[in-house]
Design an enzyme around this catalytic site. Structure first.
Site, PDB file in Angstrom:
ATOM      1  N   GLY A 181     -10.184   7.802   6.262  1.00 32.80           N
ATOM      2  CA  GLY A 181     -11.121   9.425   6.521  1.00 32.80           C
ATOM      3  C   GLY A 181     -12.740   8.712   6.457  1.00 32.80           C
ATOM      4  O   GLY A 181     -14.094   9.566   6.892  1.00 32.80           O
ATOM      5  N   LYS A 204       0.519  -1.101  -0.415  1.00 30.88           N
ATOM      6  CA  LYS A 204      -0.099   0.183   0.206  1.00 30.88           C
ATOM      7  C   LYS A 204       0.907   1.322  -0.050  1.00 30.88           C
ATOM      8  O   LYS A 204       1.704   1.273   0.955  1.00 30.88           O
ATOM      9  CB  LYS A 204      -0.977  -0.098   0.962  1.00 30.88           C
ATOM     10  CG  LYS A 204      -2.150   0.881   1.678  1.00 30.88           C
ATOM     11  CD  LYS A 204      -2.135   1.584   2.052  1.00 30.88           C
ATOM     12  CE  LYS A 204      -3.028   2.877   2.466  1.00 30.88           C
ATOM     13  NZ  LYS A 204      -3.609   2.874   3.622  1.00 30.88           N
TER      14      LYS A 204
END
Lengths: 335, 272
Positions: free
Chosen positions: B195, B106
């Site tokens: 988020g 990632k």
């Protein structure tokens, strides 16, 4: 009854105290025959904050903590009950609500109340949480005092490195061996892991705090504990690592920036020392009492050495001398 | 459904590996590793991201924690969290490949300390280098279409646009941009990363046709992380089912255009 204690961090010393109090013949084998600067306790914050710790710790820590606080209050000369103040910058105010939701024993303080508690912070923080019943002490002073008390009561100290893990080739004439080596016992307690912590001692005459202050931040939570004579302890990182000798620039930068954010006066402070250690912890971050033969391990204090050690010592002694099993911390009892 | 591939396919497909769950869960900030493991179990996530702080990689000092996560049985997705330059990110990816024996990475290249916003220029460059070296890159990016296009050109097969800044809990800041991204790249695996605060926000993302959700803080810092992991698992599943089921279009009731039973037709004429 003869009791041999290995390790002179806060766990070892508290166990020694508890056994000596019950009239046992106690000897301590450790890396140092005085105050040991090679263990986690040397770098401890000395916050006795069962309420604040409840934010992430299991309720057991609060139970052990309240017991332990009574011990320190009786024994530590500089034990101070002034509470803990938790603050956040205006943009991180939601973290205060999160913290409040996950803890008990606080009251909300604003404006004037913050000013009354910590005048130097009032201009910068106009609201926070105040944990009224929490306390703090100077760990080095408390341990030095405890060592003196032990020596006076006849506890002997032997400076010796223990290479062989108790339970394997370790021989002793004692009735009980109490293994309090922290991460040093990793070979026998294989589910023990290290959680690296870095901290600093700094000095400033420009700012005064009466109590530990915690500054909440999404990534770099900080606490500052005031010591005597303008010294402050700033801590502490929590990194999943067994590394215990090198503080990283990044960690120190983060801690100091957070201190600076708490009050710019810390920018003018002098750095006294930078500390680093790896805390011994089990998977649930809770302490354990384990018996294998005549060895009793007291370990896994994580970041709760001063908060849990006296209460663990009491359980250790009650098991060894009275046969009382403390199910909340004992997960192995092999004769 | 119009296609058996892309967003409508049954299992989540990432670089040729298939997963039943569309939930990727982060492993940082939990109260303890024990609670982390319980949360992973409750989430049914098939993939767990691991933040590789470079110092922890030296001498295997962080090995014990990683072994604990491996016990969960989930596949590890190491990340380059906290890296601010291409070089740092590439080095961290190399270290991750060695430590975890995986080509998955990632990729985070952080451009702004406060919002942890991706540096999309560094991200594209690092992605190009790592893809060329045989890594299978999961880039953490914004919802920018052009950046997305360049990441695909660099060799990425998965894109991970943010919902809103890391740890902010604000949900989908710009659903329009996320919808546009989905529409522009119908066959690319798209994962909303970062988020998220509430399960309903993951449902919303899945209803938009996103393939999966990656989140950490919303579970780790919840009052009860295990229960919250379960809530997210169900919400993601619900959003996926809704997407596949085909939702009705919303209608504007403020401008009635059809006759309403019970209202005389001359009534409306009268008003005109």
């Amino acid at each position: 009854m003869k009791v041999e204690i290995i390790g002179s961090g806060v766990s070892g010393l508290c166990c020694a105290h508890a056994f000596a109090e019950r009239g046992c013949e106690v000897s301590i084998i450790a890396a140092s025959d005085a105050l040991d600067s090679t263990c986690c306790s040397w770098w401890a914050g000395g916050m006795l904050a069962p309420g604040c710790e409840g934010e992430s710790a299991e309720p057991l820590i609060a139970t052990l903590g309240v017991e332990s606080m009574a011990f320190w209050q009786a024994i530590a000369p500089d034990y101070t009950t002034a509470g803990t103040l938790v603050v956040a910058t205006s943009r991180d105010q939601p973290l205060i609500n999160n913290f409040a939701r996950n803890t008990e024993g606080w009251q909300r303080v604003e404006g004037k109340q913050v000013h009354q508690l910590e005048p130097d912070l009032a201009e910068r923080f106009n609201c926070g949480l105040f944990f009224t019943d929490e306390a703090h002490l100077d760990p080095r002073q408390a341990l030095a005092h405890l060592i003196n008390t032990l020596k006076k009561s006849g506890v002997s100290f032997e400076q010796r490195q223990i290479d062989d893990a108790p339970g394997n080739d370790y021989h002793s004439a004692a009735d009980w061996i109490i293994d309090c080596r922290g991460l040093g016992a990793q070979q026998t307690l294989t589910d023990l892991r290290g959680v690296k912590g870095e901290m600093l001692h700094i000095h400033s005459d420009e700012i005064a705090l009466k109590r530990p202050v915690r500054l909440l931040h999404p990534r770099i939570p900080l606490y500052i504990v005031p010591r005597a004579k303008g010294v402050f302890m700033i801590g502490a990182t929590m990194i999943e690592s067994t590394e215990r000798t090198r503080a990283s620039v990044r960690s120190v930068l983060e801690l100091l920036s957070a201190a600076y954010a708490l009050h710019p006066a810390f920018g003018e402070a002098t750095i006294i020392e930078i500390g680093v250690e790896a805390r011994p912890a089990f998977t649930d971050n809770l302490p354990r009492l384990r018996r294998r033969g005549k060895t009793l391990s007291v370990n896994g204090m994580y970041r709760h050495g001063f908060l849990a050690a006296p209460a663990m010592a009491r359980r250790c002694v009650e098991f060894a001398l009275d046969g009382i099993i403390p199910p909340e911390v004992m997960d192995e009892n092999t004769a | 459904m119009d296609s058996a591939k892309g967003p409508a396919c049954k299992k989540l497909s990432l670089y040729g590996s298939e997963f039943d769950s569309r939930f990727l869960i982060g492993s940082a900030q939990y109260p303890s590793p024990a609670i982390l493991l319980d949360a992973i179990t409750a989430s049914h996530a098939g993939i767990v991201t691991v933040s590789l702080r470079r110092e922890a990689g030296k001498d295997g000092a962080g090995q014990q924690f990683w072994s604990l996560i491996q016990q969960s049985g989930a596949r590890l997705l190491p990340n380059t969290a906290g890296c601010k330059t291409v070089k740092e990110a590439v080095n961290t990816a190399h270290m991750a490949r060695e430590l975890f024996d995986t080509r998955w990475i990632k990729l985070e290249v952080i451009g702004e300390d406060d919002t942890l916003q991706p540096d999309v220029f560094g991200l594209v460059e690092a992605a190009r280098i790592l893809c060329a070296e045989g890594f299978q890159v999961f880039p953490y990016t914004t919802d920018d279409l052009v950046v997305a296009d360049k990441l695909l050109a660099a060799g990425c097969e998965v894109l991970m646009p943010w919902g809103s800044p890391i740890g902010s809990g604000r949900g989908l800041n710009n659903p329009f941009a996320l919808r546009a991204l989905r529409a522009h790249f119908p066959d690319t695996t798209l994962v909303v990363d970062a988020g998220i605060g509430l399960p309903s926000q993951t449902t919303q993302a899945m209803e938009l046709g996103y393939d999966a959700i990656l989140l950490n803080t919303a579970v780790a810092k919840a009052g009860d992380p295990v229960a919250m992991a379960r809530a997210f698992a169900q919400a993601i599943e619900a959003g996926r089912l809704a997407f596949l089921a085909g939702a009705i279009e919303a209608r504007d009731m403020a401008a009635p255009s059809t006759p309403v039973l019970g209202s005389p037709f001359w009534h409306s004429e009268h008003e005109q």
